[in-house]
Scaffold this motif. Structure first.
Motif: not given
Length: 989
Positions: A254-255, A460-461, A463-465, A467-468
């Motif tokens: 989802k990036t 944002p991508d 940050e998601k990486y 987080r995951d």
């Protein structure tokens, strides 16, 4: 008789009559006097035979039960009458002679027995099924009498066409009585014609069926067109065309989906979605190294929404999407303008085959008129004209969108590639999405066009990486519970410090995960992040410095091997299994045993172990890559195993660029303790081990795979010979063992393969150390080893005459030539060395072209064949002239006045003397200009020509009237086959 017992008497009679009809076709053939029409006439008959066999197969005549429509009494009787009519038509002697112009053929007649064109496969199936019915000897099976033994010769073409017309009528009547179902006649005929591999035979069928079997003619015409289209598409394709795109990682979950959404208000960038659905031109995707440009390009190209947006732009027009991913670490095709043009052209014509005759008229003409396997590729100028033609589709018929990644990785003048993009994008029918680093030439060319800067948009991508991968780790949960503020600060620092560079955050996250595994405290983890340099190259050095001392030597060797492999041209990917075998014995070529066949589980275990060691030693800078379709399969022929058939490579191009930096190998973290370590020797040894892993060779597919590895071993051996002969010798012992296994039959090769020829050669120095390796070493230019060979064996090089003398090996290089890829090396130094070692230039013997001759003869042919290259390249001309001088000083005879295949020694010397850049004899103005620009180099060529002239004059004065006898078979080129030419020995002076 059991099979026949289930058939009714009527069925047996019907089958017997049909069998008689089919047999009778073989007794009519055309006379030789018809020349080419002979084949046409025979093919006409064969077409009708094929259609008759198709009918029998369609109604399952020889099956139990057959088509139920045959059981209908009216149909059965009609079919029986039609077949009887065909039988009478082909066997009534009077009718055949008077009406159809046939004559009885004797054994001495000039008739050509009709060779089946398309009927053979169906005929063989029919005979097999007929035999299984066991009808021979059945009382109701009628036998042919005298007529069956009578052969007929076609003498009158026009009357024979009446016979074909009648046969065609009866076949059509059979299809009327039992109508086809689901267009079966069309599909069966198409299958029959597609089985023909020869274009000339297809053209024969087209011409033969054009008057009486229009459907067959139409299918033949379509088949010829399809075959020509496919030949051209296959020629444009190249082995690595998909490798780069496939090797690019898919984006994190989802990036990057934002790329086709409206731009964010707080970041300035041009909407890619708007660009895709409106207008034309160029969209520039810019980004720093490691920011994820290639990942985004691959994602957008394959994203379903992209095509939806482009379809709005194309409206009613046909839409073609094509991609090309430059790769500076790849082959020439992957980083050149030629490769770009060819790659895009392949995609375009594969999707628009009807355009091929228009876009590529020269290739189409060659494919249509010739059965030759190799069609000439279009030149760069021709391919650029093709794209100019694409740009002419200004109406609604066609639209093209090209995705071109990594323009900064183009090897050459970037202005050339940029000029091509700008010219291509002028068409309203074409739009281009391209990516590159912000190098000056691209900034200047594309900064005013729609664009985005990737590092500004990926926060944002990232940050998601984080987080995951980091925040979701169980150990991070514990830290959050103990000190949420400090733990959260780690995540914030990680994202901020990445500055939009995805590669940086991937490597930094891996460092944190190592800290989690070591149960570092929050303060220690924060120090880890703070210590990480923000720039990639500094980060690489920092990571290498953090490798445990016990692992540094292994890490340095692995990085050196990958770096050396990357700097070696024309070699296969670095296969995991090869490195794993060498790593198991610490990359020591002396300790590594002779690996032979291993089970799949053994291979997987070694690869899995090596993958784990790679992760722990190289801190993520090297990774295991899994190609979609490797060129070599170590699990089995065309059986892909994602573990065993994987490769090793750099995680990113920037790692290789870091290792290319000045003095980087002097860093303590990259120091290799073993001073005898030679990466080329290790890579050569790995290639030899991988050859053994392929097992016994039974077919050409395996021979091709072994040939690729065999060539790699030669290339690495040559490089090792120049670096360290001491490190090379143990590898050559492995090479000798492999060649001995080839000769002993341990490996079985098809007789048409180059390996079979290599395995069956006889050698002069049998028993000497490395005697089988020596000819190959001579051919690829291993000067140091050849020098060492003489010392090791205390045997003169001049005594080697089988399979050919060493001088002949050096000049003609038969083994290096039959290995399909080119080994780039000059051979003049090896010739000079062998002459200096006492090898006789006048030694008569066998030549690779199956004739006889001397090394001097081979050299004369070589300098004749290299004339065009010599006229353009002064360094090559000078090398050839120097070696010619060495030959003359070694005592070869001169060639005085008459032409020798269009060349005498005098004409060669005169050619050198005419190399004066001002007084050039060339009528080509551009060539004269080139000579003038390189005046100093050409002056050296002229000086050497004067030296040769003086030497030849002195030799002639010293031995007037001297003549030399040298036997050879006449040949236009030393590389060409001698088959079909006169074997008479000629003498020349």
């Amino acid at each position: 008789m059991a099979e026949a017992a289930g058939l009714a008497i009527g069925a047996i009679a019907l089958i017997g009559t049909f069998k008689d009809c089919i047999d009778l076709f073989a007794y009519i053939s055309a006379a030789r006097s018809f020349a080419r029409d002979c084949e046409i006439l025979n093919t006409k008959l064969d077409v009708e035979k094929t259609l008759l066999l198709q009918w029998a197969e369609r109604v399952e005549l020889l099956k139990q039960p057959w088509d139920p429509r045959l059981d209908h009494s009216g149909n059965h009787a009609t079919v029986e009458r039609i077949l009887a009519s065909v039988k009478r038509l082909l066997s009534e002697g009077t009718e055949l002679q008077s009406r159809f112009g046939l004559v009885a053929a004797s054994e001495d007649d000039d008739t050509v027995m009709a060779e089946p064109t398309i009927s053979e496969p169906r005929m063989q199936r029919f005979l097999k099924d007929f035999k299984q019915l066991k009808l021979d000897g059945h009382v109701s099976l009628q036998k042919l009498s005298y007529t069956k033994a009578m052969r007929w010769a076609i003498k009158d073409k026009q009357k024979f066409d009446l016979l074909i017309k009648d046969l065609s009528y009866f076949v059509s009547r059979l299809n009327t009585v039992i109508p086809e179902m689901s267009n079966s006649i069309f599909s069966m005929t198409r299958d029959d014609l597609r089985a023909l591999r020869s274009l000339s035979k297809l053209r024969m069928v087209l011409e033969a069926s054009s008057t009486h079997e229009i459907v067959v003619a139409q299918i033949a015409e379509n088949t010829i067109k399809e075959r020509c289209e496919q030949r051209i598409i296959d020629r444009l394709w190249y082995r690595r065309i998909d490798d780069r795109e496939y090797s690019i990682h898919v984006p994190h979950t989802k990036t990057l989906d934002w790329a086709l959404e409206p731009p964010h208000e707080n970041v300035e960038w041009d909407s890619l979605a708007d660009f895709l659905q409106v207008g034309s031109g160029i969209y520039w995707l810019s980004g720093k190294a490691g920011s994820g440009k290639s990942t985004l390009m691959k994602h957008v190209f394959n994203y379903p929404k992209t095509k939806d947006l482009l379809l709005r732009w194309s409206d009613q027009a046909s839409l073609t999407l094509a991609s090309f991913f430059f790769w500076n670490l790849g082959t020439v095709e992957q980083k050149s303008l030629d490769g770009l043009l060819r790659g895009l052209l392949y995609r375009v014509v594969d999707a628009n085959r009807s355009l091929i005759p228009t876009l590529l008229p020269n290739m189409w003409r060659q494919a249509s008129l010739s059965d030759e396997r190799n069609i000439d590729l279009p030149s760069q100028a021709e391919m650029q004209i093709v794209f100019d033609r694409l740009g002419e589709y200004q109406d609604v018929s066609r639209r093209f969108c090209f995705f071109i990644d990594g323009l900064d990785e183009y090897e050459g003048n970037h202005m050339d590639s940029i000029a091509f993009m700008e010219q291509l994008s002028k068409s309203q029918a074409i739009k281009i999405v391209l990516s590159s680093r912000p190098i000056p030439s691209c900034v200047e060319a594309f900064s005013a066009k729609p664009r985005l800067q990737l590092q500004d948009l990926t926060k944002p991508d990232i940050e998601k990486y984080v987080r995951d991968t980091v925040a979701s780790h169980p150990y991070m949960d514990e830290l959050m519970q103990e000190n949420e503020v400090e733990a959260s600060a780690i995540l914030t620092d990680l994202v901020d410090k990445a500055s939009g560079v995805f590669l940086w955050v991937v490597l930094a996250s891996n460092s944190l995960l190592q800290g989690f595994a070591s149960f570092d405290r929050v303060s220690q983890l924060r120090r880890r992040v703070n210590e990480l340099p923000p720039e990639l190259e500094s980060l690489f050095q920092h990571m290498l410095n953090k490798i445990e001392h016990r692992y540094r030597n292994e890490a340095a060797r692995l990085l050196r091997l990958c770096h050396q492999h990357q700097n070696t041209s024309n070699v296969e990917p670095l296969y995991t299994i090869g490195l794993a075998l060498m790593d198991y014995h610490e990359m020591d070529v002396c300790r590594a045993p002779t690996f032979s066949r291993q089970t799949m589980e053994q291979k997987r275990r070694r690869c899995r172990t090596f993958e784990g060691r790679l992760r722990s030693r190289c801190c993520g800078l090297l990774e295991i890559q899994r190609p979609r379709a490797p060129d070599i399969y170590f699990g089995g022929i065309r059986v892909y195993d994602h573990c065993v058939d994987s490769t090793v490579g750099f995680i990113h191009r920037s790692v290789f660029e870091f290792l290319e930096s000045p003095n980087v190998w002097g860093l303590s973290c990259l120091h290799i303790e073993d001073q005898t370590f030679e990466p080329n020797a290790v890579l050569a040894c790995a290639s030899l081990h991988m050859i053994r892993l392929t097992g016994a060779i039974y077919d050409m597919q395996r021979v091709t795979e072994v040939g690729l590895l065999f060539t790699d071993a030669l290339i690495y051996c040559l490089a090792a010979d120049r670096a360290s002969t001491d490190a090379l010798v143990p590898v050559l012992y492995r090479f000798q063992e492999l060649l001995e296994d080839f000769a002993s039959g341990t490996y079985r090769f098809p007789s048409s393969s180059f390996l079979f020829e290599l395995a069956n050669r006889q050698y002069s120095h049998v028993g000497a150390t490395l005697f089988m390796v020596l000819p190959l070493a001579v051919e690829i230019g291993m000067l140091n080893f050849v020098r060492l060979y003489e010392e090791m064996n205390n045997l003169p090089l001049s005594g080697i005459t089988r399979p050919f003398s060493l001088l002949v090996h050096a000049i003609t290089r038969p083994s290096a030539t039959i290995v399909k890829r080119t080994l780039q090396f000059p051979m003049e130094d090896m010739v000079t060395q062998l002459l200096g070692a006492g090898c006789d230039p006048n030694e008569p013997g066998e030549l690779p072209t199956r004739g006889t001759g001397t090394p001097w003869y081979c050299w004369i042919v070589y300098i004749r064949d290299g004339r065009q290259r010599r006229l353009k390249n002064p360094s090559y001309a000078l090398r050839v002239a120097h070696v010619t001088e060495d030959f003359l000083k070694a005592g070869v005879p001169h060639v005085p006045t008459h032409l020798f295949f269009g060349l005498t020694l005098d004409t060669f010397i005169q050619e050198l003397l005419n190399s004066d850049p001002v007084k050039s004899h060339s009528d080509d103005p551009s060539l004269r200009q080139e000579r003038f620009l390189r005046r100093k180099e050409w002056e050296l060529v002229v000086d050497q020509g004067r030296c040769l002239r003086k030497l030849v004059d002195e030799l002639r004065a010293a031995s007037p009237g001297h003549q030399d006898t040298c036997h050879r078979v006449p040949s236009p080129s030393i590389e060409e086959s001698e088959s079909g030419r006169s074997q008479k020995r000629l003498k020349y002076s």
